[in-house]
Design a protein around this motif. Structure first.
Motif, PDB file in Angstrom:
ATOM      1  N   ARG A   1     -52.213  -8.376 -10.916  1.00  0.00           N
ATOM      2  CA  ARG A   1     -53.517  -8.805 -11.435  1.00  0.00           C
ATOM      3  C   ARG A   1     -54.570  -7.719 -11.263  1.00  0.00           C
ATOM      4  N   ALA A   2     -54.360  -6.828 -10.309  1.00  0.00           N
ATOM      5  CA  ALA A   2     -55.290  -5.711 -10.107  1.00  0.00           C
ATOM      6  C   ALA A   2     -54.939  -4.511 -10.979  1.00  0.00           C
ATOM      7  N   GLY A   3     -53.905  -4.650 -11.807  1.00  0.00           N
ATOM      8  CA  GLY A   3     -53.569  -3.592 -12.748  1.00  0.00           C
ATOM      9  C   GLY A   3     -52.320  -2.793 -12.428  1.00  0.00           C
ATOM     10  N   ALA A   4     -51.646  -3.108 -11.314  1.00  0.00           N
ATOM     11  CA  ALA A   4     -50.433  -2.371 -10.951  1.00  0.00           C
ATOM     12  C   ALA A   4     -49.282  -2.738 -11.884  1.00  0.00           C
ATOM     13  N   LEU A   5     -48.299  -1.851 -11.962  1.00  0.00           N
ATOM     14  CA  LEU A   5     -47.091  -2.073 -12.759  1.00  0.00           C
ATOM     15  C   LEU A   5     -45.966  -2.422 -11.787  1.00  0.00           C
ATOM     16  N   PRO A   6     -45.459  -3.678 -11.817  1.00  0.00           N
ATOM     17  CA  PRO A   6     -44.557  -4.151 -10.758  1.00  0.00           C
ATOM     18  C   PRO A   6     -43.081  -3.916 -11.067  1.00  0.00           C
ATOM     19  N   LEU A   7     -42.348  -3.436 -10.057  1.00  0.00           N
ATOM     20  CA  LEU A   7     -40.900  -3.267 -10.173  1.00  0.00           C
ATOM     21  C   LEU A   7     -40.248  -3.727  -8.874  1.00  0.00           C
ATOM     22  N   ALA A   8     -39.091  -4.363  -8.998  1.00  0.00           N
ATOM     23  CA  ALA A   8     -38.254  -4.712  -7.847  1.00  0.00           C
ATOM     24  C   ALA A   8     -36.958  -3.939  -7.975  1.00  0.00           C
TER      25      ALA A   8
ATOM     26  N   SER B   1     -25.276   0.540  -6.713  1.00  0.00           N
ATOM     27  CA  SER B   1     -25.910  -0.428  -7.612  1.00  0.00           C
ATOM     28  C   SER B   1     -27.275  -0.835  -7.056  1.00  0.00           C
ATOM     29  N   PHE B   2     -28.236  -0.998  -7.946  1.00  0.00           N
ATOM     30  CA  PHE B   2     -29.564  -1.496  -7.595  1.00  0.00           C
ATOM     31  C   PHE B   2     -29.781  -2.825  -8.304  1.00  0.00           C
ATOM     32  N   GLY B   3     -30.200  -3.835  -7.556  1.00  0.00           N
ATOM     33  CA  GLY B   3     -30.619  -5.088  -8.177  1.00  0.00           C
ATOM     34  C   GLY B   3     -32.036  -4.912  -8.701  1.00  0.00           C
ATOM     35  N   VAL B   4     -32.186  -4.949 -10.026  1.00  0.00           N
ATOM     36  CA  VAL B   4     -33.460  -4.603 -10.673  1.00  0.00           C
ATOM     37  C   VAL B   4     -34.059  -5.828 -11.354  1.00  0.00           C
ATOM     38  N   THR B   5     -35.340  -6.057 -11.084  1.00  0.00           N
ATOM     39  CA  THR B   5     -36.117  -7.067 -11.800  1.00  0.00           C
ATOM     40  C   THR B   5     -37.426  -6.423 -12.216  1.00  0.00           C
TER      41      THR B   5
END
Length: 330
Positions: free
Chosen positions: A122-129, A150-154
């Motif tokens: 909400r503050a403008g960041a680009l989120p990655l997991a 392997s990376f679990g990516v969301t």
């Protein structure tokens, strides 16, 4: 393992300044891997002496600063703190205005997807997991082990290309996990990896108690073959007295464990019941042999004073295979 095609120039993320919040075992290793790919670590936060040592080894000459200062200096920030601390950290950073619009904010928790980053989004960041499915030592060997990991990516759909590019640049392979599936994904990895360490350590202790001088050398080939067979064949790789239905052998195991290592009995019973359940389902354990085996497991109980194979005055264990409502639904 499927090889991914090389990234075209237009698909690669721009060279980024990288910061790490939480210099545990994971963050410095990932930052070092990104550095090898051409990105530039610029700041690390860490409090403990161990964190300071890890940062110095894997990211030499990178300054240690407060978390807010890490965000002020970096385009890409790795949030590598314990799962239970992540939500509070994100909320605190967002509330203090530390998050910058357009900043890539990456967490490495297996439990969470990107929703935990919502205050920063909400503050403008680009989120990655981006969760590496690997155990870490906190040393430089971890950077090498990322090759093929392997990376679990969301991620949001619009950031999928960036997420994939970052994982590939670290040497890994992305595996896309839906937001709703993250807890199940993480539980599966914990069963396979965390519990494996417990089982192996316990097995080594028991072998030492039995007089084996080099338990690690004895277990290495056996466990390596068992792991390889399990990965190739799943339940078809089950072997041993439980899968064969050797109730007498299992009763003897329990008796010996009660005598020499009573703290290990509960774990043995739990795993034996689960193994019997899976062997039955897969057709490896014959029903006529399973009956005696399950009686031994159900009658053993978990208390130190119970005799293996003797009837349990409290009745059958409701968690044992073949007992309790809903057993046919497993």
């Amino acid at each position: 393992m499927n090889a991914l095609p090389p990234l075209e120039a237009q698909d690669r993320p721009a060279r980024l300044t990288v910061g790490v919040v939480g210099a545990g075992r994971v963050g410095p290793a990932l930052a070092a891997a990104l550095q090898l790919a051409g990105h530039r670590p610029v700041a690390v936060s860490g409090v403990s002496d161990a964190s300071v040592r890890r940062a110095a080894e894997l990211l030499p000459d990178i300054p240690l600063v407060a978390p807010a200062e890490v965000l002020a200096r970096a385009d890409l920030v790795l949030l590598t703190v314990p799962d239970d601390a992540l939500a509070g950290l994100v909320s605190g950073l967002a509330e203090t205005g530390a998050v910058r619009p357009g900043q890539l904010l990456v967490h490495t928790s297996g439990r969470y997807g990107t929703a935990v980053l919502d205050p920063a989004t909400r503050a403008g960041a680009l989120p990655l997991a981006l969760h590496p499915a690997m155990t870490f030592t906190g040393t430089s060997v971890d950077v090498q082990r990322l090759a093929g990991c392997s990376f679990g990516v969301t991620s949001p759909d619009e950031l999928r290309m960036a997420a994939e590019a970052l994982v590939i640049e670290m040497g890994g392979e992305p595996e896309w996990i839906a937001e709703s599936a993250r807890p199940l994904y993480h539980a599966a990895l914990a069963i396979g990896a965390n519990h494996l360490v417990t089982l192996v350590a316990q097995s080594m202790e028991l072998l030492h108690e039995a007089g084996v001088q080099a338990p690690d050398r004895m277990l290495g080939p056996l466990l390596g073959a068992a792991l390889d067979n399990a990965l190739r064949s799943g339940d078809a790789a089950l072997t041993g007295p439980v899968a064969r239905g050797d109730a007498g052998t299992v009763a003897a195991h329990i008796a010996e464990l009660r005598r020499h290592a009573p703290q290990s009995v509960a774990g043995y019973l739990a795993m034996a019941r689960t193994t019997a359940d899976r062997a039955l389902d897969h057709g490896l354990l014959k029903p006529e042999l399973a009956e005696d085996l399950l009686e031994v497991l159900a009658g053993s109980g978990d208390g130190p004073g119970t005799t293996p194979g003797a009837p349990d005055a409290s009745g059958p264990d409701p968690d044992a295979p073949g007992h309790g409502p809903g057993e046919g639904d497993r």
